[in-house]
Design a protein around this motif. Structure first.
Motif, PDB file in Angstrom:
ATOM      1  N   MET B  62      19.648  41.524  29.512  1.00  0.00           N
ATOM      2  CA  MET B  62      18.747  41.500  28.357  1.00  0.00           C
ATOM      3  C   MET B  62      19.232  40.600  27.199  1.00  0.00           C
ATOM      4  O   MET B  62      18.447  39.830  26.646  1.00  0.00           O
ATOM      5  N   PRO B  63      20.524  40.702  26.794  1.00  0.00           N
ATOM      6  CA  PRO B  63      20.960  39.834  25.692  1.00  0.00           C
ATOM      7  C   PRO B  63      20.780  38.345  26.003  1.00  0.00           C
ATOM      8  O   PRO B  63      20.318  37.584  25.150  1.00  0.00           O
ATOM      9  N   LEU B  64      21.130  37.947  27.231  1.00  0.00           N
ATOM     10  CA  LEU B  64      20.988  36.520  27.564  1.00  0.00           C
ATOM     11  C   LEU B  64      19.509  36.122  27.649  1.00  0.00           C
ATOM     12  O   LEU B  64      19.129  35.006  27.261  1.00  0.00           O
ATOM     13  N   ALA B  65      18.680  37.044  28.150  1.00  0.00           N
ATOM     14  CA  ALA B  65      17.228  36.762  28.194  1.00  0.00           C
ATOM     15  C   ALA B  65      16.705  36.541  26.776  1.00  0.00           C
ATOM     16  O   ALA B  65      15.900  35.635  26.517  1.00  0.00           O
ATOM     17  N   LEU B  66      17.202  37.364  25.833  1.00  0.00           N
ATOM     18  CA  LEU B  66      16.762  37.250  24.438  1.00  0.00           C
ATOM     19  C   LEU B  66      17.226  35.918  23.828  1.00  0.00           C
ATOM     20  O   LEU B  66      16.458  35.246  23.123  1.00  0.00           O
ATOM     21  N   VAL B  67      18.482  35.537  24.116  1.00  0.00           N
ATOM     22  CA  VAL B  67      19.012  34.272  23.582  1.00  0.00           C
ATOM     23  C   VAL B  67      18.171  33.100  24.093  1.00  0.00           C
ATOM     24  O   VAL B  67      17.754  32.227  23.321  1.00  0.00           O
ATOM     25  N   PHE B  68      17.894  33.076  25.392  1.00  0.00           N
ATOM     26  CA  PHE B  68      17.102  31.975  25.972  1.00  0.00           C
ATOM     27  C   PHE B  68      15.663  31.988  25.424  1.00  0.00           C
ATOM     28  O   PHE B  68      15.111  30.937  25.097  1.00  0.00           O
ATOM     29  N   GLY B  69      15.079  33.182  25.354  1.00  0.00           N
ATOM     30  CA  GLY B  69      13.694  33.298  24.876  1.00  0.00           C
ATOM     31  C   GLY B  69      13.564  32.879  23.419  1.00  0.00           C
ATOM     32  O   GLY B  69      12.684  32.082  23.060  1.00  0.00           O
ATOM     33  N   LEU B  70      14.476  33.406  22.576  1.00  0.00           N
ATOM     34  CA  LEU B  70      14.429  33.058  21.144  1.00  0.00           C
ATOM     35  C   LEU B  70      14.698  31.578  20.933  1.00  0.00           C
ATOM     36  O   LEU B  70      14.024  30.917  20.132  1.00  0.00           O
ATOM     37  N   GLY B  71      15.687  31.051  21.669  1.00  0.00           N
ATOM     38  CA  GLY B  71      16.048  29.627  21.532  1.00  0.00           C
ATOM     39  C   GLY B  71      14.836  28.753  21.820  1.00  0.00           C
ATOM     40  O   GLY B  71      14.512  27.837  21.053  1.00  0.00           O
ATOM     41  N   THR B  72      14.143  29.053  22.904  1.00  0.00           N
ATOM     42  CA  THR B  72      12.971  28.252  23.278  1.00  0.00           C
ATOM     43  C   THR B  72      11.873  28.367  22.223  1.00  0.00           C
ATOM     44  O   THR B  72      11.288  27.357  21.798  1.00  0.00           O
ATOM     45  N   ALA B  73      11.590  29.587  21.786  1.00  0.00           N
ATOM     46  CA  ALA B  73      10.517  29.791  20.803  1.00  0.00           C
ATOM     47  C   ALA B  73      10.830  29.064  19.494  1.00  0.00           C
ATOM     48  O   ALA B  73       9.967  28.382  18.924  1.00  0.00           O
ATOM     49  N   TRP B  74      12.076  29.190  19.021  1.00  0.00           N
ATOM     50  CA  TRP B  74      12.435  28.567  17.733  1.00  0.00           C
ATOM     51  C   TRP B  74      12.452  27.039  17.822  1.00  0.00           C
ATOM     52  O   TRP B  74      11.979  26.356  16.921  1.00  0.00           O
ATOM     53  N   ILE B  75      13.037  26.513  18.901  1.00  0.00           N
ATOM     54  CA  ILE B  75      13.132  25.042  19.003  1.00  0.00           C
ATOM     55  C   ILE B  75      11.734  24.429  19.106  1.00  0.00           C
ATOM     56  O   ILE B  75      11.430  23.435  18.443  1.00  0.00           O
ATOM     57  N   THR B  76      10.865  25.041  19.911  1.00  0.00           N
ATOM     58  CA  THR B  76       9.507  24.484  20.026  1.00  0.00           C
ATOM     59  C   THR B  76       8.761  24.615  18.695  1.00  0.00           C
ATOM     60  O   THR B  76       8.020  23.722  18.302  1.00  0.00           O
ATOM     61  N   GLY B  77       8.986  25.723  17.996  1.00  0.00           N
ATOM     62  CA  GLY B  77       8.368  25.911  16.671  1.00  0.00           C
ATOM     63  C   GLY B  77       8.840  24.844  15.693  1.00  0.00           C
ATOM     64  O   GLY B  77       8.050  24.272  14.948  1.00  0.00           O
TER      65      GLY B  77
END
Lengths: 276, 273
Positions: B62-77
């Motif tokens: 879960m922590p790594l899934a969150l890091v990857f998910g947040l990273g993608t959302a923020w960078i694309t934003g």
């Protein structure tokens, strides 16, 4: 390019019965990534004044409004609004400035009612931690009454005509109880009769609510009878003054070129009639 | 019919379906209105790459899934905000890059690991009580924030620049929205899988969009539809021995087409004077 002659008229507010300056540009320049948007602007707009901004397509009229909203800090010089540097403009300051942007087509199927659109004007005023309540709903209703749209409160916004949508957006700005109302081409894309209705509404709001109004328009003839002063813009501020002072062929030709014509009735005809 | 509702695993599956269906639909309203549809897909597949990496190195997923998910959302934003790249282009790049990473991580594993694939397709019938509690807590947090700041989120969805100009800190709320999307996707990943989470983010809000001309009613309809089709999908899949994820997606899709067919928005109306 001809050198600007802002000395034709005085850029500072002086001859009008208004309060202290609310907006002060002092040798302010603004940059876009590809070059200058506005250069060396010096202008004061007083509390309760009605200023019209005119100029050809791409002259920086919208940029001037965005600067007043604090969305574009100056690269040089200074801009103070409510005696506060625009870089330090906080949310509660912005909430005191009502803004009616240039008309964009509203998706006719976007699920929003007229009431919901006007209530958005309350969001910045009441701040993050308060929910909208009865008082806010009453303010929104009164704003709709002010623009003659109260009977459409529950209608879908997308079902209204262009002129009606524009009145709703003016109501949204009024729901903020603003001190300053900025309008960007409020009559674009609406028929001639409705254009005059919207301009009469703006004039009435200025007189009844004592709002400071800054109105951008490409249509010189529509704005000239209403605005107390006109500012002639083309990247630089070429002239500021009353319609009588500004609407002269020799002054207008500096930004519009020789294709500008003025009639004996005081009407202006611009051959290439684009807007910003 | 009622007997099987006493089964513990089915009760948990129904509650999980209701929670994820409601949660995804609530955040999905803003995804649909703000035109962020592919953020959901990109974030879900990025989170799946995080899960694959976690299984590869023996870390909690879960922590790594969150890091990857947040990273993608923020960078694309960030890329969209600075006008460097259109959102669909940047999401397309992240979508394929993170899927390639996930396949790479799975290929580097010495043995076949069925649990990793569970995150791709979901395993709603094997949801544990602990997972349910965590989902419930995060659903409460996300829906609570959406409800409390609803006036800001609705303004952002309608016109972000106007919201900023009117004194709403719209940029911060845009990134809060991206964060809540990423949390929702990661929370829903184990239960419904990377593919179904995208469907739940889009289909119930898109159905509600057809049915109403009010923002608040759209939220109400979307959450109701999301909860009902998710529960109905679980029950149908159990009753007829069908895979649960496809049952939910196809049921939601059927409801969507019904809404399109009977949408009051598409009926001719007299012009307003």
């Amino acid at each position: 390019m001809a050198h600007p002659h802002p000395a034709h008229t005085h850029p500072h507010h002086s001859d009008h019965q208004h309060g202290k300056p609310l907006i002060r540009f002092e040798h302010a320049s603004f940059l876009y990534p590809h070059g200058p948007a506005l250069e060396d602007i010096t202008l004061e707009i007083a509390d309760g004044e009605f200023l019209g901004i005119i100029g050809p397509n791409g002259s920086g009229k919208t940029t001037l409004l965005r600067a007043i909203l604090g969305l574009m800090p100056p690269s040089q010089g200074s801009l103070r609004i409510f005696d506060c540097a625009c870089q330090e403009l906080r949310c509660h300051h912005r909430a005191m400035i009502g803004y009616v942007p240039q008309k964009r087509s509203v998706d006719p199927y976007f699920p929003i009612t007229v009431h919901e659109a006007v209530m958005m004007g309350r969001a910045g005023v009441i701040g993050l931690w308060r929910r909208t309540g009865r008082q806010d709903r009453e303010i929104a209703h009164h704003a709709l009454e002010d623009v003659g749209m109260a009977e459409y409160e529950d209608h879908p916004l997308g079902a209204l005509s262009g002129g009606q949508q524009q009145r709703v957006f003016i109501a949204r700005a009024l729901a903020q109880h603003p001190q300053i109302l900025l309008l960007d081409e409020p009559t674009t894309g609406i028929d001639t009769t409705t254009q005059h209705t919207v301009m009469e509404l703006i004039q009435r709001l200025h007189e009844d609510l004592h709002l400071t109004i800054v109105l951008v328009s490409h249509d010189i003839n529509l704005i000239a009878p209403l605005a107390e002063r006109l500012a002639l813009l083309k990247t630089r501020l070429y002239a500021v003054g009353t319609a009588r002072e500004i609407l002269r062929k020799d002054i207008l030709a500096q930004v519009y070129g020789p294709q500008i014509l003025t009639t004996d009735q005081g009407h202006v005809i611009v051959a290439d009639h684009h807007h910003d | 019919m009622v007997d099987f509702l006493t089964l513990g695993f089915l009760q948990r599956a129904i509650v999980a379906a209701a929670l994820t269906g409601g949660l995804c639909s609530a955040i999905g309203v803003f995804v649909v209105l703000r035109g962020l549809a592919f953020i959901g897909a990109g974030t879900a597949h990025a989170a799946f790459a995080g899960v694959a990496l976690a299984y590869l190195i023996g870390a909690p997923p879960m922590p790594l899934a969150l890091v990857f998910g947040l990273g993608t959302a923020w960078i694309t934003g960030l890329l969209e905000e600075r006008g460097r790249m259109k959102l669909d282009v940047s999401i397309g790049i992240f979508y394929t890059a993170t899927m390639a990473l996930a396949i790479l991580f799975i290929g580097m594993m010495k043995t076949y690991n069925a649990e990793v694939y569970g995150y791709l397709f979901g395993s709603i019938l094997s949801v544990t009580s602990e997972e349910l509690q965590m989902t419930g807590a995060l659903a409460f947090l996300v829906v609570g924030l959406l409800g409390f700041f609803s006036k800001e989120f609705f303004f952002l969805a309608f016109d972000q620049e106007m919201a900023e100009a009117s004194g709403v800190p719209a940029r911060r709320f845009f990134f809060l929205l991206l964060t809540l999307i990423a949390i929702t996707v990661v929370v829903s990943l184990k239960i419904v899988g990377a593919i179904l989470v995208f469907a739940l983010l889009l289909i119930p809000p898109a159905t509600a969009y057809q049915l109403t001309s009010s923002l608040r009613r759209m939220m109400l309809y979307a959450v109701s539809i999301g909860v009902l089709v998710s529960i109905a999908g679980v029950l149908l899949s159990f009753q007829f021995d069908l895979p649960t994820g496809p049952a939910i997606v196809l049921l939601a899709t059927g409801v969507f087409f019904l809404a399109v067919a009977f949408s009051p928005k598409h009926r001719p109306k007299p012009a307003l004077s």
